[in-house]
Enzyme design. Structure first.
Site, PDB file in Angstrom:
ATOM      1  N   LYS A   1       1.169  -1.533   0.097  1.00 53.51           N
ATOM      2  CA  LYS A   1      -0.134   0.118  -0.329  1.00 53.51           C
ATOM      3  C   LYS A   1       0.957   1.038   0.000  1.00 53.51           C
ATOM      4  O   LYS A   1       2.031   0.870   0.438  1.00 53.51           O
ATOM      5  CB  LYS A   1      -0.672   0.341   1.267  1.00 53.51           C
ATOM      6  CG  LYS A   1      -0.718   0.079   2.771  1.00 53.51           C
ATOM      7  CD  LYS A   1       0.018   1.524   3.439  1.00 53.51           C
ATOM      8  CE  LYS A   1       1.063   1.524   4.342  1.00 53.51           C
ATOM      9  NZ  LYS A   1       1.581   2.650   4.769  1.00 53.51           N
TER      10      LYS A   1
ATOM     11  N   PRO B   1       9.959  -4.025  -0.815  1.00 50.81           N
ATOM     12  CA  PRO B   1      11.367  -3.760   0.570  1.00 50.81           C
ATOM     13  C   PRO B   1      10.635  -3.392   1.645  1.00 50.81           C
ATOM     14  O   PRO B   1       9.638  -3.109   2.395  1.00 50.81           O
ATOM     15  CB  PRO B   1      11.426  -2.459  -0.109  1.00 50.81           C
ATOM     16  CG  PRO B   1      11.052  -2.100  -1.632  1.00 50.81           C
ATOM     17  CD  PRO B   1       9.111  -3.195  -1.704  1.00 50.81           C
TER      18      PRO B   1
ATOM     19  N   GLY C   1      10.484  -2.656   5.895  1.00 55.62           N
ATOM     20  CA  GLY C   1      10.888  -0.882   6.520  1.00 55.62           C
ATOM     21  C   GLY C   1      11.135   0.070   6.230  1.00 55.62           C
ATOM     22  O   GLY C   1      11.652   0.499   6.491  1.00 55.62           O
TER      23      GLY C   1
ATOM     24  N   GLY D   1       4.635  -3.761   3.809  1.00 57.06           N
ATOM     25  CA  GLY D   1       4.849  -5.454   3.182  1.00 57.06           C
ATOM     26  C   GLY D   1       4.632  -5.877   4.712  1.00 57.06           C
ATOM     27  O   GLY D   1       4.086  -7.257   4.326  1.00 57.06           O
ATOM     28  N   GLY D   2       4.594  -5.921   5.519  1.00 59.50           N
ATOM     29  CA  GLY D   2       4.490  -7.203   6.850  1.00 59.50           C
ATOM     30  C   GLY D   2       2.680  -6.769   6.982  1.00 59.50           C
ATOM     31  O   GLY D   2       2.593  -8.212   7.279  1.00 59.50           O
TER      32      GLY D   2
ATOM     33  N   THR E   1       0.478  -7.000   5.025  1.00 54.48           N
ATOM     34  CA  THR E   1       0.017  -7.100   3.811  1.00 54.48           C
ATOM     35  C   THR E   1      -0.303  -8.723   3.807  1.00 54.48           C
ATOM     36  O   THR E   1      -0.839  -9.437   3.723  1.00 54.48           O
ATOM     37  CB  THR E   1       0.731  -6.828   2.483  1.00 54.48           C
ATOM     38  OG1 THR E   1      -0.275  -7.115   1.487  1.00 54.48           O
ATOM     39  CG2 THR E   1       1.465  -7.489   2.144  1.00 54.48           C
TER      40      THR E   1
ATOM     41  N   ASP F   1      -2.391  -1.099  10.282  1.00 55.27           N
ATOM     42  CA  ASP F   1      -2.683  -1.238   8.181  1.00 55.27           C
ATOM     43  C   ASP F   1      -3.385  -2.711   8.014  1.00 55.27           C
ATOM     44  O   ASP F   1      -3.456  -3.178   7.061  1.00 55.27           O
ATOM     45  CB  ASP F   1      -0.863  -1.591   7.765  1.00 55.27           C
ATOM     46  CG  ASP F   1      -0.627   0.131   8.111  1.00 55.27           C
ATOM     47  OD1 ASP F   1      -1.119   0.878   8.827  1.00 55.27           O
ATOM     48  OD2 ASP F   1       0.461   0.235   7.742  1.00 55.27           O
TER      49      ASP F   1
END
Ligand code: C5P
Length: 291
Positions: A12, A95, A97, A102-103, A105, A137
């Protein structure tokens, strides 16, 4: 029960990010426009022999209970299918951090995937509630598309789907800790707050110039103070023809919105001479039937 399932887990970006204040629970009250882009992790979940095992092509993410995907699997199995075990493979392309969720999703995909794999039959509302407990998130990542998010980020309002065709995303060589950026935020130091009413009017009208023109993120104040390079990337994106450029989330990723493919491709080439993680993206359009 199926033997395995493969899901796409999109990144996102925050097109606006406003902080309204600090809450008594330590979190910040947000008003942010979140938008999925077609930068995808791929998550494969298989029936395991017991417990939770995580593997990944990336050495940058933990494979133990620190990983949000592990926490998501532990939560849903613990509450609804405690006898089942799963093996989760995370093909990491987003990518780490970077302000791209990323974590989160990956965790959202694990919740959806285990619901399907184990035939749990849980409704979207129950999945969203679990997602919100994993991280701020995760509910958005599960719901997907474009949303106005409030509260910690888990109170979601639907926005119409709009296709932003050319987004150049540059991830600098350092990472930022979300908790640290929020901790250092001082709202009295923020010079420009987003005007979400103006942004949403432009979004409704699908007016790309004013969508780009109204992109603001109050967390830039903190992240740019720590790393002025973020401001330099923004300026360079604009010099290469972007309508506007903004840091996503707590950073450090920066996105530029382009009208023309040719300019976007040129910008990508220019940034690739100095940065390893540069992407030409567009909005993610879910094709659930493929998943
Ligand atoms: O919810 P999540 O674990 O993803 O958030 C990471 C950190 O970011 C939190 O521990 C908190 O310090 C900060 N945060 C915040 N306000 C939010 C979301 C996150 O202060 N709305």
């Amino acid at each position: 029960m199926r033997k395995n399932i493969i899901l796409k887990a999109p990144a996102k970006v925050n097109l606006t990010l406003d902080v309204k204040g600090k809450r008594s629970d330590g979190y910040h009250e947000l008003e942010t426009v979140m938008h999925q882009v077609n930068l995808l992790d791929i998550i494969r979940i298989s029936q395991g022999t017991g417990g939770i095992q995580i593997k990944s092509n990336s050495s940058l993410i933990p494979t133990n209970e620190e990983n949000l995907a592990y926490q998501a699997a532990e939560m849903i199995l613990g509450e609804y299918a405690h006898k089942e075990g799963v093996e989760i493979y995370i093909e990491k392309n987003i990518p780490v951090g970077a302000g791209l969720a990323g974590g989160s999703t990956d965790a959202a995909a694990v919740i959806q995937g285990i619901n399907q794999l184990c035939d749990l039959g849980l409704e979207e509302e129950e999945l969203l509630e679990m997602a919100a407990r994993i991280g701020s998130d995760v509910a958005f990542c599960l719901a997907g598309g474009s949303k106005l998010a409030r509260g910690r980020g888990e109170i979601l309002s639907n926005l119409p789907q709009r296709m932003i065709p050319y987004i150049i995303l540059v991830k600098p060589h350092f990472q930022l800790s979300t908790a640290e950026v929020y901790r250092e935020l001082d709202l009295t130091q923020v010079e420009e707050f987003p005007d979400n009413v103006a942004f949403l009017a432009a979004w409704e009208a699908y007016d790309i110039i004013n969508i780009a023109g109204n992109m603001r993120n109050v967390l830039e104040t903190v992240s740019i103070r720590k790393y002025p390079e973020i401001a330099a990337i923004k300026a360079e994106l604009i010099r290469t023809g972007a309508l506007n450029a903004l840091m996503s989330g707590s950073g450090p990723s920066v996105m530029g919105i382009f009208m023309e493919e040719e300019q976007a491709l040129k910008a990508r080439e220019q940034f690739r001479t100095r940065y390893q993680e540069v992407f030409l993206l567009s909005s993610y359009v879910s094709t659930k039937s493929e998943e």
